[in-house]
Design a protein around this motif. Structure first.
Motif, PDB file in Angstrom:
ATOM      1  N   ASP A 114     -28.584  22.497   0.703  1.00  0.00           N
ATOM      2  CA  ASP A 114     -28.339  23.691  -0.117  1.00  0.00           C
ATOM      3  C   ASP A 114     -26.862  24.059  -0.130  1.00  0.00           C
ATOM      4  O   ASP A 114     -26.308  24.427  -1.179  1.00  0.00           O
ATOM      5  CB  ASP A 114     -29.155  24.873   0.412  1.00  0.00           C
ATOM      6  N   CYS A 161     -30.213  25.284 -13.765  1.00  0.00           N
ATOM      7  CA  CYS A 161     -31.554  25.184 -13.182  1.00  0.00           C
ATOM      8  C   CYS A 161     -32.253  23.914 -13.646  1.00  0.00           C
ATOM      9  O   CYS A 161     -32.860  23.195 -12.844  1.00  0.00           O
ATOM     10  CB  CYS A 161     -32.388  26.401 -13.564  1.00  0.00           C
ATOM     11  N   GLY A 165     -32.177  21.953 -10.538  1.00  0.00           N
ATOM     12  CA  GLY A 165     -33.325  22.528  -9.845  1.00  0.00           C
ATOM     13  C   GLY A 165     -34.452  21.526  -9.658  1.00  0.00           C
ATOM     14  O   GLY A 165     -34.512  20.489 -10.313  1.00  0.00           O
ATOM     15  N   PHE A 176     -38.686  26.330 -11.465  1.00  0.00           N
ATOM     16  CA  PHE A 176     -37.533  25.664 -10.877  1.00  0.00           C
ATOM     17  C   PHE A 176     -36.950  26.527  -9.763  1.00  0.00           C
ATOM     18  O   PHE A 176     -36.811  27.745  -9.914  1.00  0.00           O
ATOM     19  CB  PHE A 176     -36.444  25.430 -11.933  1.00  0.00           C
ATOM     20  N   MET A 177     -36.579  25.892  -8.668  1.00  0.00           N
ATOM     21  CA  MET A 177     -35.866  26.565  -7.587  1.00  0.00           C
ATOM     22  C   MET A 177     -34.440  26.047  -7.565  1.00  0.00           C
ATOM     23  O   MET A 177     -34.195  24.840  -7.499  1.00  0.00           O
ATOM     24  CB  MET A 177     -36.542  26.279  -6.247  1.00  0.00           C
ATOM     25  N   PHE A 178     -33.470  26.968  -7.681  1.00  0.00           N
ATOM     26  CA  PHE A 178     -32.064  26.572  -7.678  1.00  0.00           C
ATOM     27  C   PHE A 178     -31.235  27.675  -7.030  1.00  0.00           C
ATOM     28  O   PHE A 178     -31.302  28.826  -7.442  1.00  0.00           O
ATOM     29  CB  PHE A 178     -31.577  26.302  -9.103  1.00  0.00           C
ATOM     30  N   GLN A 182     -35.506  31.580  -8.616  1.00  0.00           N
ATOM     31  CA  GLN A 182     -36.532  30.926  -9.406  1.00  0.00           C
ATOM     32  C   GLN A 182     -36.215  31.025 -10.897  1.00  0.00           C
ATOM     33  O   GLN A 182     -35.645  32.016 -11.361  1.00  0.00           O
ATOM     34  CB  GLN A 182     -37.900  31.569  -9.158  1.00  0.00           C
ATOM     35  N   TYR A 183     -36.576  29.975 -11.610  1.00  0.00           N
ATOM     36  CA  TYR A 183     -36.437  29.970 -13.061  1.00  0.00           C
ATOM     37  C   TYR A 183     -37.736  29.445 -13.657  1.00  0.00           C
ATOM     38  O   TYR A 183     -38.114  28.297 -13.433  1.00  0.00           O
ATOM     39  CB  TYR A 183     -35.258  29.086 -13.481  1.00  0.00           C
TER      40      TYR A 183
END
Length: 218
Positions: A114, A161, A165, A176-178, A182-183
């Motif tokens: 990350d 993302c 992501g 999506f996790m970025f 969240q997206y």
């Protein structure tokens, strides 16, 4: 092709004419056929991998347009105005560089995936900030700036993302996790995102044309 005659007669005529890529329907069901073909085409465009590629390509084109605007916009300013923009960019870049040095130190002490991703520079964001600075120096373009909106939030964030992501299937689409956020991405979001990107392209092109006209004296 559609007709009141049986579909078999239409197919015979198509084979005799050696036509390809043709849809046929009886007149009574033509509306249903058209809707089915249209939905298939839309679903193909809104496919996740296809949309990721489209967004990457579209933002790449917008990057090139922003570069052209920067060249035109900066060349049309006095040296003093250019100097202020250059200084402002240097200050922001220096601050970011100092912050990155600290992040690099923390990364060295405790590296993680990350942290590595968060250190990646996004050039598109830098182009946007320079673009905003240039427009502020062109009084006749300030109205254009107000019309554009939040490019970072509306275009670059979804692009990042989708590009970086990790998608997880949800009931309605993908999540999506970025960078810890969240997206949500589904067919409705995909359609809206394409419209938003096309809107920015039109507004950027309009600004580019105005700057070119100013530079040529027309």
């Amino acid at each position: 092709f559609y007709s009141n005659v049986p579909s078999t007669e239409l197919w015979d005529a198509i084979r005799n004419a050696q036509l390809e890529g043709v849809f046929i329907a009886n007149r009574q069901v033509i509306a249903d056929k058209i809707e089915k073909v249209g939905r298939q085409s839309v679903n193909k465009i809104l496919d996740l991998n296809n949309m990721r590629g489209i967004v990457m390509a579209e933002v790449g084109e917008l990057d090139l347009t922003l570069e052209a605007i920067l060249r035109e916009g900066l060349s049309g300013l006095e040296e003093s105005a250019q100097g202020k923009i250059f200084k402002g960019f240097h200050e922001r870049a220096s601050q970011q560089a100092d912050e990155n040095v600290e992040k690099l130190k923390r990364f060295e002490a405790a590296p993680s995936v990350d942290a590595l991703i968060s250190l990646a520079a996004i050039d598109s964001a830098k182009r946007w900030m320079c673009f905003v600075s240039v427009l502020k120096r062109h009084a006749d373009l300030m109205d254009e700036r107000e019309k554009i909106g939040d490019y970072l939030k509306e275009v670059l964030w979804p692009r990042n993302c989708l590009a970086h992501g990790i998608p997880e299937q949800s009931e309605t689409g993908f999540l999506f996790m970025f960078q810890g956020k969240q997206y949500k991405f589904d067919d409705t979001v995909a359609s809206e995102l394409r419209q938003i990107i096309m809107g920015y392209r039109e507004r950027f092109d309009a600004i580019k044309i105005k700057l070119s006209a100013k530079g040529s004296g027309t």
